[in-house]
Scaffold this active site. Structure first.
Site, PDB file in Angstrom:
ATOM      1  N   LYS A 231      38.049  68.986  47.897  1.00 13.91           N
ATOM      2  CA  LYS A 231      37.938  68.029  49.004  1.00 13.91           C
ATOM      3  C   LYS A 231      36.774  66.943  48.725  1.00 13.91           C
ATOM      4  CE  LYS A 231      40.299  70.476  52.167  1.00 13.91           C
ATOM      5  NZ  LYS A 231      40.080  71.652  53.100  1.00 13.91           N
ATOM      6  N   ARG A 265      40.908  79.307  49.628  1.00 16.45           N
ATOM      7  CA  ARG A 265      42.225  78.340  49.197  1.00 16.45           C
ATOM      8  C   ARG A 265      41.772  77.539  48.138  1.00 16.45           C
ATOM      9  NH1 ARG A 265      44.230  73.622  50.799  1.00 16.45           N
ATOM     10  NH2 ARG A 265      46.281  73.404  51.512  1.00 16.45           N
TER      11      ARG A 265
HETATM   12  C1  7PJ Z   1      43.196  73.305  54.294  1.00 19.38           C
HETATM   13  C2  7PJ Z   1      44.562  73.816  54.586  1.00 19.38           C
HETATM   14  C3  7PJ Z   1      42.097  74.066  54.480  1.00 19.38           C
HETATM   15  C4  7PJ Z   1      43.805  75.740  55.456  1.00 19.38           C
HETATM   16  C5  7PJ Z   1      44.737  71.973  53.728  1.00 19.38           C
HETATM   17  C6  7PJ Z   1      43.489  69.795  51.215  1.00 19.38           C
HETATM   18  C7  7PJ Z   1      44.011  69.473  52.324  1.00 19.38           C
HETATM   19  N1  7PJ Z   1      44.658  74.997  55.328  1.00 19.38           N
HETATM   20  N2  7PJ Z   1      45.562  72.731  54.194  1.00 19.38           N
HETATM   21  N3  7PJ Z   1      42.394  75.288  55.078  1.00 19.38           N
HETATM   22  N4  7PJ Z   1      43.641  72.026  53.619  1.00 19.38           N
HETATM   23  N5  7PJ Z   1      43.759  77.024  56.067  1.00 19.38           N
HETATM   24  O1  7PJ Z   1      44.116  70.851  50.491  1.00 19.38           O
HETATM   25  O2  7PJ Z   1      42.671  69.053  50.639  1.00 19.38           O
HETATM   26  O3  7PJ Z   1      40.985  73.843  54.382  1.00 19.38           O
HETATM   27  S1  7PJ Z   1      45.519  70.463  53.215  1.00 19.38           S
END
Ligand code: 7PJ
Length: 296
Positions: A231, A265
């Site tokens: 991020k 994640r």
């Molecule tokens: C997230 C996501 C997150 C959850 C994305 C990226 C953007 N789903 N989908 N949490 N981020 N649950 O991966 O930078 O932080 S997309």
């Protein structure tokens, strides 16, 4: 460690351990499915690329594969629903017998419905299931739901994020959506929550949330998923916007895990699995030593 009413998360065909002696933080690997591309010479489809990447993640020890067909990075243009389905569905069919829970990162009820019918185990919704009808349509399945907080919409969310009290506001939203899910007939054992790092948040907001991951999880009594990998906050903190964000992402994942986050994640699955193994061996050894010294 935080005590939950249940020590597992019901996740479609799987029950994931999220508490107790056998618990270790789970690693969700990000599988972004991009539009088909053609490389020089042979045809190189996004489906082949996605399957190869998923196989690598599985070899590296991934616990959940998160398939996303809509880019939700700040400023990203919306993807039509037909295009999202065209990207995501073949990947679900290709991976549903790969032996790992499949999560689908989507905000759209149409995609949720088709994904569940095709065998997806979890729906990960960055809008926290605010779309009309989304909770109702998930009632009769046994998939897990990841309820994420986002302020605004991806295209504009980073323009001027503002909160009265970011931790209280985010916790209140997650509690409200969890209650709405239960109201719609979905068991709490199927729910997890996510503060949504980078989704309508400044660096200061993200740090406030990260520091209080444990409190937020405790307040909600639901397993918390933290998505910090690559991020922009990582780039801001290292001061190297274009550099590799892996080391910073690992530090963030370990910190979240140390605060009690149950799922992280990440993009760099192999590195995160190694880092968590080392951290956890040391952390659980220390707990064990402390217990020996001070019998309860
Ligand atoms: C997230 C996501 C997150 C959850 C994305 C990226 C953007 N789903 N989908 N949490 N981020 N649950 O991966 O930078 O932080 S997309």
């Amino acid at each position: 460690m935080t005590e939950f009413p249940a020590n597992s998360l019901q996740c479609g065909r799987y029950r994931l351990v999220i508490d107790g002696p056998a618990f270790r933080p789970l690693v969700m690997g990000v599988l972004n499915v991009t539009p088909d591309s053609f490389s020089d010479g042979g045809r190189f489809t996004s489906l082949d690329a996605a399957i190869t990447q998923a196989e690598t993640m599985i070899e590296s020890g991934v616990d959940i594969i998160d398939i996303g067909g809509e880019s939700t990075r700040p400023g990203a243009p919306p993807v039509p629903v037909e295009e999202e389905l065209r990207r995501v569905m073949p990947v679900i069919y290709a991976l549903r017998d790969a032996g790992k829970p499949l999560s689908i990162d989507t905000r759209r009820p149409e995609v949720m419905r088709e994904a569940i019918e095709a065998g997806a185990d979890m729906i990960n919704d960055i809008s926290g299931f605010r779309a009309e009808g989304s909770l109702r349509l998930l009632r009769d399945s046994d998939c897990a739901l990841c309820i994420m907080h986002m302020q605004g919409e991806p295209q504009t969310m980073q323009q001027s994020p503002a909160y009265e009290d970011v931790c209280a506001d985010v916790t209140a939203f997650l509690a409200q959506q969890a209650a709405a899910a239960v109201e719609a007939g979905i068991s709490r054992q199927r729910l997890c929550v996510d503060p949504g790092f980078g989704f309508g948040k400044t660096l200061a907001h993200n740090l406030d949330l990260l520091a209080r991951v444990g409190e937020i999880q405790q307040a909600l009594g639901l397993p918390l998923l933290a998505g910090l990998s690559r991020k922009s906050m990582i780039a801001k903190l290292t001061g190297k916007p274009d550099a590799d964000r892996t080391a910073g992402s690992l530090a963030a994942a370990l910190f979240a895990a140390s605060q009690g986050a149950r799922i992280v994640r990440v993009h760099d699955v192999a590195e995160t699995v190694d880092a968590l193994r080392v951290w956890q061996a040391a952390a659980s050894h220390r707990t064990h030593e402390t217990r020996k010294q001070r019998p309860a």
